[in-house]
Design a protein around this motif. Structure first.
Motif, PDB file in Angstrom:
ATOM      1  N   GLY A 299      29.920 -12.840 -10.315  1.00 15.22           N
ATOM      2  CA  GLY A 299      30.712 -11.617 -10.352  1.00 15.22           C
ATOM      3  C   GLY A 299      30.007 -10.385  -9.839  1.00 15.22           C
ATOM      4  N   THR A 300      28.836 -10.534  -9.198  1.00 15.17           N
ATOM      5  CA  THR A 300      28.035  -9.379  -8.800  1.00 15.17           C
ATOM      6  C   THR A 300      28.207  -9.032  -7.321  1.00 15.17           C
ATOM      7  OG1 THR A 300      26.089 -10.713  -8.215  1.00 15.17           O
ATOM      8  CG2 THR A 300      26.311 -10.034 -10.530  1.00 15.17           C
ATOM      9  N   ALA A 301      27.665  -7.874  -6.943  1.00 19.20           N
ATOM     10  CA  ALA A 301      27.632  -7.367  -5.567  1.00 19.20           C
ATOM     11  C   ALA A 301      29.023  -7.033  -5.033  1.00 19.20           C
ATOM     12  CB  ALA A 301      26.914  -8.341  -4.620  1.00 19.20           C
ATOM     13  N   ALA A 302      29.955  -6.731  -5.912  1.00 22.55           N
ATOM     14  CA  ALA A 302      31.309  -6.386  -5.471  1.00 22.55           C
ATOM     15  C   ALA A 302      31.313  -5.150  -4.582  1.00 22.55           C
ATOM     16  CB  ALA A 302      32.208  -6.165  -6.687  1.00 22.55           C
ATOM     17  N   LEU A 303      30.605  -4.123  -4.989  1.00 22.67           N
ATOM     18  CA  LEU A 303      30.633  -2.876  -4.219  1.00 22.67           C
ATOM     19  C   LEU A 303      29.870  -3.015  -2.913  1.00 22.67           C
ATOM     20  CD1 LEU A 303      30.300  -0.273  -7.099  1.00 22.67           C
ATOM     21  CD2 LEU A 303      32.341  -1.397  -6.174  1.00 22.67           C
ATOM     22  N   GLU A 304      28.812  -3.833  -2.901  1.00 29.57           N
ATOM     23  CA  GLU A 304      28.099  -4.106  -1.658  1.00 29.57           C
ATOM     24  C   GLU A 304      28.999  -4.821  -0.652  1.00 29.57           C
ATOM     25  OE1 GLU A 304      24.913  -3.891  -4.869  1.00 29.57           O
ATOM     26  OE2 GLU A 304      27.002  -4.534  -4.689  1.00 29.57           O
TER      27      GLU A 304
END
Length: 309
Positions: free
Chosen positions: A174-179
């Motif tokens: 669920g990480t790095a969405a904004l990247e």
């Protein structure tokens, strides 16, 4: 006119119906030896159980080289009457034999466009088949985007600009969405409404969820068929917060079944039918019938509909 590209042909968006927006009927990964989804009879049984429970469509996010079995997908869709959207794209490099990635890394955009507009190759090097992909699947890394991820996303963006196809993104835990949004939408010019971020339930960070929603992308909450997700109980508060913030039209629900043991029909797990048997009534209780209808019907119809070019 915008249509949804299924394995049996293009479909008017208003005919998609109740949709599992992220799942797998066939999947094979070097990361999951011995847990392949490779049995056509089991896939058809799972799809039939989903249809019997009220499901009408499944988006299979299995990309190039991971055992899509598109011919069997066609047979399962035809046998059950459930619409199936197939994917092109490329997952993290770790899911593949190194030689396979090396063969396609310098022509990814060409490959994606071909599978979206001409036909999907059943095996690397084979001729394109009858079915075309209706979306692309790419993947980020844990709190970062590797050189491989950035290369694949750049190719997907190029293929999007050629075809209009949506891009589904595996977010690692669920990480790095904004990247991902910065790269795909900010640098590569993909309209936010053509991007679907997957696995946001695995990192229940309300700030990131809100920022991603404010950017205009679709947010997919998926994986209730996976027994190892300690954040599943946060699903309802995450969705409620986004609805209250004015984003009910950007939310999608999926099962993300990736192992045979997770299937309802043959593995004893919750499987794909769980979404309509158990999760949908709970969502109606928590969010109301109107919002739940958007999550399962109206939103996926917009997320996967394309004015193909």
């Amino acid at each position: 006119m915008s249509t949804i590209r299924t394995v049996l042909g293009d479909l008017p968006a208003d005919q998609l119906g109740v949709c599992d927006a992220h799942d797998h009927l066939f999947f094979r990964s070097a990361q999951l030896p011995g847990q392949e989804l490779a049995d056509p009879a089991a896939a058809t049984a799972e799809l039939a159980a989903f249809g019997a429970a009220g499901g009408q469509a499944v988006a299979q996010w299995t990309p190039y080289g991971l055992g899509r079995q598109v011919g069997e997908l066609r047979g399962a869709a035809r046998a059950t009457g459930v619409h199936v959207v197939a994917a092109t794209g490329l997952h993290q490099a770790a899911h593949y034999p190194p030689a396979l990635v090396g063969r396609v890394r310098d022509r990814l955009a060409e490959l994606f466009v071909e599978e979206l507009t001409v036909g999907i190759r059943e095996l690397p090097g084979a001729e394109p088949g009858e079915s075309r992909a209706g979306m692309m699947k790419v993947a980020g890394d844990f709190h970062a985007l590797s050189e491989h991820a950035s290369r694949v996303m750049a190719a997907a963006a190029e293929a999007h600009h050629t075809t209009g196809a949506p891009i589904g993104v595996h977010l690692e835990h669920g990480t790095a969405a904004l990247e991902v949004i910065d790269l795909l939408c900010g640098q590569l010019g993909v309209p936010p409404a053509r991007v679907i971020l997957g696995h946001l339930n695995r990192e229940p960070d309300s700030y990131v969820h809100r920022a991603a929603a404010d950017a205009g992308v679709f947010l997919a909450f998926d994986g209730p068929s996976r027994a190892n997700h300690a954040t599943d109980w946060r699903l309802f508060e995450s969705l409620s917060a986004l609805v209250d913030a004015g984003h009910p039209d950007q939310l999608l629900i999926g099962g993300d079944t990736t192992t045979a043991a997770a299937r309802a029909s043959t593995g004893g797990g919750p499987g794909i039918p769980y979404l309509v048997r158990r999760l949908r009534p709970r969502l109606e209780h928590e969010l109301g019938r109107s919002v739940t209808e958007r999550l399962f019907v109206a939103n996926p119809a917009r997320a996967f509909a394309v004015a193909w070019r």
